[in-house]
Design an enzyme around this catalytic site. Sequence first.
Site, PDB file in Angstrom:
ATOM      1  N   GLY A  50       1.272  -5.940 -12.648  1.00  0.00           N
ATOM      2  CA  GLY A  50       1.439  -4.566 -13.118  1.00  0.00           C
ATOM      3  C   GLY A  50       1.233  -4.440 -14.606  1.00  0.00           C
ATOM      4  O   GLY A  50       1.943  -5.019 -15.407  1.00  0.00           O
TER       5      GLY A  50
ATOM      6  N   ARG B  41      -6.245  -3.599 -12.321  1.00  0.00           N
ATOM      7  CA  ARG B  41      -7.088  -2.571 -12.943  1.00  0.00           C
ATOM      8  C   ARG B  41      -7.671  -2.991 -14.294  1.00  0.00           C
ATOM      9  O   ARG B  41      -8.723  -2.511 -14.689  1.00  0.00           O
ATOM     10  CB  ARG B  41      -6.276  -1.277 -13.090  1.00  0.00           C
ATOM     11  CG  ARG B  41      -5.968  -0.621 -11.746  1.00  0.00           C
ATOM     12  CD  ARG B  41      -4.872   0.409 -11.883  1.00  0.00           C
ATOM     13  NE  ARG B  41      -3.642  -0.211 -12.348  1.00  0.00           N
ATOM     14  CZ  ARG B  41      -2.611   0.434 -12.888  1.00  0.00           C
ATOM     15  NH1 ARG B  41      -2.672   1.735 -13.035  1.00  0.00           N
ATOM     16  NH2 ARG B  41      -1.536  -0.221 -13.270  1.00  0.00           N
TER      17      ARG B  41
ATOM     18  N   CYS C 284       0.830  -1.216   0.000  1.00  0.00           N
ATOM     19  CA  CYS C 284       0.000   0.000   0.000  1.00  0.00           C
ATOM     20  C   CYS C 284       0.868   1.272   0.000  1.00  0.00           C
ATOM     21  O   CYS C 284       1.715   1.451   0.867  1.00  0.00           O
ATOM     22  CB  CYS C 284      -0.912  -0.022   1.225  1.00  0.00           C
ATOM     23  SG  CYS C 284      -2.013   1.376   1.255  1.00  0.00           S
TER      24      CYS C 284
HETATM   25  C1  FMN Z   1      -8.807   0.448  -6.412  1.00  0.00           C
HETATM   26  C2  FMN Z   1      -7.589  -0.359  -6.053  1.00  0.00           C
HETATM   27  C3  FMN Z   1      -7.529  -0.991  -4.826  1.00  0.00           C
HETATM   28  C4  FMN Z   1      -6.418  -1.758  -4.498  1.00  0.00           C
HETATM   29  N1  FMN Z   1      -6.411  -2.434  -3.314  1.00  0.00           N
HETATM   30  C5  FMN Z   1      -5.398  -3.292  -3.034  1.00  0.00           C
HETATM   31  C6  FMN Z   1      -5.424  -4.104  -1.872  1.00  0.00           C
HETATM   32  O1  FMN Z   1      -6.367  -4.061  -1.084  1.00  0.00           O
HETATM   33  N2  FMN Z   1      -4.372  -4.937  -1.664  1.00  0.00           N
HETATM   34  C7  FMN Z   1      -3.300  -5.002  -2.520  1.00  0.00           C
HETATM   35  O2  FMN Z   1      -2.367  -5.775  -2.291  1.00  0.00           O
HETATM   36  N3  FMN Z   1      -3.262  -4.241  -3.627  1.00  0.00           N
HETATM   37  C8  FMN Z   1      -4.291  -3.420  -3.905  1.00  0.00           C
HETATM   38  N4  FMN Z   1      -4.263  -2.694  -5.058  1.00  0.00           N
HETATM   39  C9  FMN Z   1      -3.142  -2.869  -5.991  1.00  0.00           C
HETATM   40  C10 FMN Z   1      -3.467  -3.972  -6.992  1.00  0.00           C
HETATM   41  O3  FMN Z   1      -3.669  -5.211  -6.347  1.00  0.00           O
HETATM   42  C11 FMN Z   1      -2.329  -4.123  -8.014  1.00  0.00           C
HETATM   43  O4  FMN Z   1      -1.151  -4.456  -7.343  1.00  0.00           O
HETATM   44  C12 FMN Z   1      -2.084  -2.853  -8.802  1.00  0.00           C
HETATM   45  O5  FMN Z   1      -3.303  -2.278  -9.237  1.00  0.00           O
HETATM   46  C13 FMN Z   1      -1.170  -3.128 -10.017  1.00  0.00           C
HETATM   47  O6  FMN Z   1      -1.730  -4.087 -10.853  1.00  0.00           O
HETATM   48  P1  FMN Z   1      -2.518  -3.685 -12.209  1.00  0.00           P
HETATM   49  O7  FMN Z   1      -1.583  -2.895 -13.031  1.00  0.00           O
HETATM   50  O8  FMN Z   1      -2.906  -4.992 -12.805  1.00  0.00           O
HETATM   51  O9  FMN Z   1      -3.682  -2.855 -11.778  1.00  0.00           O
HETATM   52  C14 FMN Z   1      -5.340  -1.882  -5.388  1.00  0.00           C
HETATM   53  C15 FMN Z   1      -5.402  -1.229  -6.620  1.00  0.00           C
HETATM   54  C16 FMN Z   1      -6.503  -0.475  -6.969  1.00  0.00           C
HETATM   55  C17 FMN Z   1      -6.547   0.191  -8.308  1.00  0.00           C
END
Ligand code: FMN
Length: 393
Positions: free
Chosen positions: A218, A242, A115
């Site tokens: 990512g 996302r 986070c």
């Molecule tokens: C709205 C939102 C909430 C998220 N909440 C968490 C969470 O509770 N725990 C966590 O490990 N990552 C959380 N993330 C990060 C995602 O799990 C992920 O690591 C990050 O979005 C990158 O991956 P992506 O490019 O596929 O989105 C959150 C991301 C977003 C956009």
Amino acid sequence: MSQPQPQPAAPTLSIGPHLVQPPVVLAPMAGITNAPFRTLCREFSGGKGLFVSEMITTRALVERNEKTMQLIHFDASEKPRSIQLYGVDPATVGKAVRMIAEEDLADHIDLNFGCPVPKVTRKGGGSALPYKRNLLRAILKEAVSGAGDLPVTMKMRKGIDDDHITYLDAGRIAVEEGVTAIALHGRTAAQHYGGTADWSAIARLKEHVPEIPVLGNGDIWSASDAVRMMRETGCDGVVVGRGCLGRPWLFGDLVAAFEGRTDARAGGTDGWGARPVLRTVADVMVRHAALLGEWIGDESRGVIDFRKHVAWYLKGFSVGSEMRKRLAITSSLAELRAGLDELDLDQGWPDGADGPRGRTSGNNRVVLPDGWLRDPYDCAGVSEEAELDTSGG
Ligand SMILES: Cc1cc2nc3c(=O)[nH]c(=O)nc-3n(C[C@H](O)[C@H](O)[C@H](O)COP(=O)(O)O)c2cc1C
């Protein structure tokens, strides 16, 4: 006539006793990946893959906070049940994990160290925490010993910023403490969600901890991105966040891609992408809102919770700003359906909807406690205030 070629079997990811085939994981997302959203994604994937809950704070869990107990609800058909925990105090994390194991609340526990939110890092929590190697080790030790037979995984970022990279040390500590698998989001905390994820870090981590599976995370926006990440980094599975926002059917594409079925979905630009017309999207929207209502036990509150998803589902479609606003303030399923029915539902999937979506802001200075960077090995603890009001990774 040429014989059909046998498809190579989709790769399998082992999370302890759980075999995930194909190796696709829904990223935990606070406020998003609750039971209704996981249900939708699972329906599109045909039940394949792993779907992690939204983040649960350990203190709220051990205190049996009412909202938290609802968040750890799993649909009867969810197997394995996967919970993500966030905690900063080894003893509280240990208690939470033991509670999950003893009361059979889940089949897999993931720990969140990613986070980047200032109010969390300011107290030394979230993605600031792995910098303190001994504290990280103590948390992982308590978690693994408390979990008994349940596999414990961790999810992290590359580090605090480019000058304070932690993922390789953290990966080694995780192996030493018996963590089952590691997911790496290829960004630092300073990057938040900006720029592009560094997949080369995922490849480095894989080389650094060959003993356990490494999951890459990512910037996977399509099934072909997922296949490419596996190929380019050698990782054992992918975690998709996302890209699924307003697009739960991406899981169907991911499964089809890993199973080598290029013909299974309506052809997208990459051959796999499901590109539904607005009518289909509208049906999924109404179903998502209805599932939220059933889960909360109140239709109106479900539709209100659904409001945050509206813009994601409608991204790129020709809707009009007035109608977008109207759809984002609906309070009943009938109102939502009626608004959607006023749209040109025969519109095809818009080209502009394929790329990045959700949060994309970046380059923030990471706020840390005074003196935090002075000694990575001191035995400083973190105030449990770092668990308050957290909103994900
Ligand atoms: C709205 C939102 C909430 C998220 N909440 C968490 C969470 O509770 N725990 C966590 O490990 N990552 C959380 N993330 C990060 C995602 O799990 C992920 O690591 C990050 O979005 C990158 O991956 P992506 O490019 O596929 O989105 C959150 C991301 C977003 C956009």
